[in-house]
Scaffold this motif. Structure first.
Motif, PDB file in Angstrom:
ATOM      1  N   VAL A  25      42.329  37.922  39.335  1.00  0.00           N
ATOM      2  CA  VAL A  25      41.088  38.027  38.586  1.00  0.00           C
ATOM      3  C   VAL A  25      41.181  37.134  37.358  1.00  0.00           C
ATOM      4  O   VAL A  25      42.107  37.278  36.548  1.00  0.00           O
TER       5      VAL A  25
ATOM      6  N   MET B 149      40.399  36.484  33.930  1.00  0.00           N
ATOM      7  CA  MET B 149      39.983  37.383  32.858  1.00  0.00           C
ATOM      8  C   MET B 149      39.798  36.622  31.547  1.00  0.00           C
ATOM      9  O   MET B 149      40.751  36.096  30.983  1.00  0.00           O
ATOM     10  N   SER B 150      38.552  36.592  31.069  1.00  0.00           N
ATOM     11  CA  SER B 150      38.259  35.902  29.811  1.00  0.00           C
ATOM     12  C   SER B 150      38.477  36.800  28.607  1.00  0.00           C
ATOM     13  O   SER B 150      38.512  36.330  27.475  1.00  0.00           O
TER      14      SER B 150
ATOM     15  N   ASP C 100      32.585  41.434  31.355  1.00  0.00           N
ATOM     16  CA  ASP C 100      32.299  41.161  32.765  1.00  0.00           C
ATOM     17  C   ASP C 100      33.572  41.050  33.601  1.00  0.00           C
ATOM     18  O   ASP C 100      33.748  41.778  34.591  1.00  0.00           O
ATOM     19  N   SER C 101      34.467  40.157  33.225  1.00  0.00           N
ATOM     20  CA  SER C 101      35.696  39.981  34.003  1.00  0.00           C
ATOM     21  C   SER C 101      36.611  41.197  33.886  1.00  0.00           C
ATOM     22  O   SER C 101      37.355  41.522  34.820  1.00  0.00           O
TER      23      SER C 101
ATOM     24  N   THR D 183      44.640  35.063  32.332  1.00  0.00           N
ATOM     25  CA  THR D 183      43.785  34.558  31.263  1.00  0.00           C
ATOM     26  C   THR D 183      44.264  33.167  30.872  1.00  0.00           C
ATOM     27  O   THR D 183      45.471  32.931  30.753  1.00  0.00           O
TER      28      THR D 183
ATOM     29  N   THR E 121      35.939  36.542  39.890  1.00  0.00           N
ATOM     30  CA  THR E 121      35.521  36.264  38.517  1.00  0.00           C
ATOM     31  C   THR E 121      34.379  37.200  38.141  1.00  0.00           C
ATOM     32  O   THR E 121      33.806  37.879  38.986  1.00  0.00           O
ATOM     33  N   GLY E 122      34.020  37.192  36.873  1.00  0.00           N
ATOM     34  CA  GLY E 122      32.932  38.032  36.371  1.00  0.00           C
ATOM     35  C   GLY E 122      31.596  37.331  36.322  1.00  0.00           C
ATOM     36  O   GLY E 122      30.669  37.805  35.651  1.00  0.00           O
ATOM     37  N   HIS E 123      31.457  36.217  37.029  1.00  0.00           N
ATOM     38  CA  HIS E 123      30.190  35.491  37.017  1.00  0.00           C
ATOM     39  C   HIS E 123      29.081  36.276  37.724  1.00  0.00           C
ATOM     40  O   HIS E 123      29.320  36.968  38.710  1.00  0.00           O
TER      41      HIS E 123
END
Length: 380
Positions: free
Chosen positions: A25, A27-28, A32-33, A51, A143-145
């Protein structure tokens, strides 16, 4: 008669148990992520959080609201600790500078209006990080997009997010077919961002109420000029403000302070007609202004096209589609006329104002949520 022993597909589309499915994953540090990682961990997947440190760690610590800054790395690590999966920080500072920041500065100085978030997805997250995920023997990368990946007759398809207000298709048009087969976007089907925050609260994540980042991550407070001045000091050189008819109307303190379509703050008052920036000539250090109708564009030259349609782009002389020429504008009807596999002329049925080289032109199916890819607007 033998029974089919193939296990059912899990939520990520693999015919095996979640525990046997490794997913990296990206992760930002944002909500979201973080929710993606927590959701997959709760479902029992073998989650590995990664990250990217994209720019100077010391400077980043002082700036809130920027993706992949020092505080965000800390937040991502806390989420991993809460949900009990491993988390790694990768130093991509040099890669990010070479692939994104340097081109951003060069593009801006060339009179274009760059969109560095697209290049970051294309060249860093979905290229280098994706290869790292494969090196970690992950089955996929999530991803969290806010975008959807759907199974189609010709393979994975890219579709707009269910929540049109959060849709990020403009920034992901350059995702290739091969990358799309490996990527997963678990949030794309959610009705709204409120649902994401509710999930964050459900999982007890510290980032549940964290505000969304607004600026380009390496541009503090949206101040393009200060960033470019550091990278290219010559960009702050003064020059002339010139009317499109050749008249010199005034002076400026550097082309970096202007954008195509700008009207306010030109410093050339006292004229009978409102004037807009219609061209930036960085080589000549000139800002060219003209009447509003000069901003209206019907024909848009596009190159570096990433085509995601089922048939080849050049398989027919034209395509009836919708296109988006700026992230903040809705799609508008257009015709794509291919020149090659990667170049085309796009005719807008209704002319648009303020279209600038350096921006993306993203192609959409008129009759569904599907994205047919897109390309980069150039000067022609």
């Amino acid at each position: 008669m033998a029974l089919d022993q193939t296990p059912p597909l899990n939520s990520l589309g693999f015919a095996k148990a979640p525990a046997d499915t490794r997913v990296v994953v990206a992760m930002s540090g944002g909500v979201d992520s973080s929710v993606v990682a927590a959701m997959l961990a709760e479902e029992g997947y073998d989650v590995v959080g990664v990250t990217l440190q994209l720019y100077d760690h010391g400077a980043a610590l002082a700036k809130k609201g920027a993706c992949c800054a020092g505080l965000d790395i800390h937040d991502a690590r806390r989420v991993a600790e809460t949900m009990g999966f491993p988390h790694y920080v990768l130093d991509y500072e040099n890669i990010f500078k070479d692939a994104v920041i340097d081109e951003f500065a060069a593009s801006y100085l060339g009179g274009a209006t760059p969109v560095p978030c697209i290049r970051c997805n294309e060249r860093v997250k979905f290229r280098d990080l994706l290869e790292t995920a494969k090196d970690l023997e992950a089955d996929c990368m999530a991803t969290g997009h806010y975008i959807q990946r759907m199974a189609g007759d010709q393979g994975a398809e890219l579709h707009c997010a269910a929540d049109s207000n959060r849709d990020q298709s403009y920034f992901l048009f350059s995702t290739t077919r091969e990358q799309l087969e490996y990527l997963r976007f678990p949030l794309g089907h959610l009705p709204s961002k409120n649902d994401t925050r509710a999930l964050a609260a459900k999982y007890g994540l510290s980032v549940a109420d964290k505000p969304d980042s607004q600026d380009i991550c390496f541009v503090p407070d949206g101040d393009y000029a200060s960033v470019i001045r550091k990278l290219r000091p010559e960009a702050a050189d003064p020059g002339e403000i010139v009317h499109a008819d050749g008249r010199v109307l005034g002076r400026h303190d550097g082309v970096i302070h202007y954008t195509i379509g700008q009207r306010r703050g030109l410093g050339i008052g006292g004229l009978s007609e409102p004037l807009y920036v219609v061209k930036l000539d960085a080589d000549a250090k000139r800002v060219v202004v003209g009447p509003k109708e000069m901003l209206s564009t019907r024909t848009v030259p596009v190159r570096e096209i990433n085509w995601l349609g089922d048939a080849p782009l050049t398989s027919q002389p034209e395509w009836q589609v919708s296109v988006r020429v700026r992230s903040t504008r809705p799609p508008t009807e257009a015709i794509i006329r291919p020149l090659s596999d990667t170049e085309a002329t796009v005719e807008l049925i209704t002319p648009e104002e303020g279209i600038s080289p350096g921006q993306a032109c993203v192609f959409y199916d008129r009759d569904s949520s599907r994205i047919f890819g897109g390309g980069w607007i150039h000067k022609g």
